[in-house]
Design an enzyme around this catalytic site. Sequence first.
Site, PDB file in Angstrom:
ATOM      1  N   LEU A  43       0.853  -1.191   0.000  1.00 37.82           N
ATOM      2  CA  LEU A  43       0.000   0.000   0.000  1.00 37.82           C
ATOM      3  C   LEU A  43       0.890   1.243   0.000  1.00 37.82           C
ATOM      4  CD1 LEU A  43      -2.863  -0.740   2.581  1.00 37.82           C
ATOM      5  CD2 LEU A  43      -3.171  -0.121   0.179  1.00 37.82           C
ATOM      6  N   ASP A  44       0.514   2.254  -0.778  1.00 37.34           N
ATOM      7  CA  ASP A  44       1.254   3.518  -0.771  1.00 37.34           C
ATOM      8  C   ASP A  44       1.238   4.119   0.624  1.00 37.34           C
ATOM      9  OD1 ASP A  44       1.833   3.367  -3.466  1.00 37.34           O
ATOM     10  OD2 ASP A  44       0.099   4.552  -4.081  1.00 37.34           O
ATOM     11  N   PRO A  45       2.246   4.927   0.966  1.00 35.95           N
ATOM     12  CA  PRO A  45       2.303   5.520   2.312  1.00 35.95           C
ATOM     13  C   PRO A  45       1.035   6.280   2.707  1.00 35.95           C
ATOM     14  CG  PRO A  45       4.397   5.817   1.208  1.00 35.95           C
ATOM     15  CD  PRO A  45       3.470   5.231   0.185  1.00 35.95           C
TER      16      PRO A  45
END
Length: 304
Positions: A43-45
């Site tokens: 997952l992206d930050p």
Amino acid sequence: MPESRPVGGLVIVDKPSGMTSHDVVARVRRLAGTRRVGHAGTLDPSATGVLIIGVDWSTRLLTFLTGHDKSYTATIRFGVSTITDDADGEALIHTDTSLLTDADIAAAVPRLSGDILQTPSTVSAIRVGGERAYTRVRAGEHVVLEPRPVTVTRFDVGPLHRGVDTQAVAWCEAEAIVDVSSGTYVRALARDLGDLVGVGAHLRSLRRTRSGPFTVADSVPLSLLESMGGLGGRLVPPGAAVRRFLPILQVDDDAAERIRHGQRIEAGETTEPVVAIVDPRGGLVAVADASEPRLRLLAVVPTA
């Protein structure tokens, strides 16, 4: 015979915003007291939601989860394109959205649904010449990624909402619910939808609500795990976990013992390509390739 070592299990974490998936893995390592921790599906930050974490031997189960489809809720902001296709990147183009309508969005969405070719965001973890694309982009290189086939089984975009921010700049955005195949970039969907309606767009927020069979309802906030000082009762044993994503082949104790010693047994009448083999008490014995007459063992659970 399999060596004796901790079996662990899966813990479904509700990832907070502002952390990388690797950050979450590092936190779980400390909580679990082991270095052998991994995750399925980055997952992206800035994104939140379901992140499947494997602990100890159960990291081997992540292989059988990474290709599963996923579901998201997202906020798409129209009129602003960014270098990363999400809110973390520098704005590239601002476009007036005063004439954009719900009908425009509804007409464009079908073109981004079903089996499509999608060009991933250039600031992504895809390797180009052995190096991550985002590394090359941040170094000032012009990176062009090849389109890849993905499947968008659901792309529901709600009505447009308009407002004005604190700098008196008008904005226009919509909420979306998305079901996609593994490897689909939701921020690329937002970018492409903005391009189709002629005003550009980026992903303002993203939340993963499902990864394969696991949903937000199965997850636990990372902050709660840390307040508990460990994984507590939130670690799902492998025998219970595999029932969520693999067909089950139950064997008797004699067959289970032979499998634990690495012996191949008859696949029987199963028509499934990959099966989870469990003993009479429901404990996981192994994961096996059942496409041949005799089971080919892919991962054997170590003895206690």
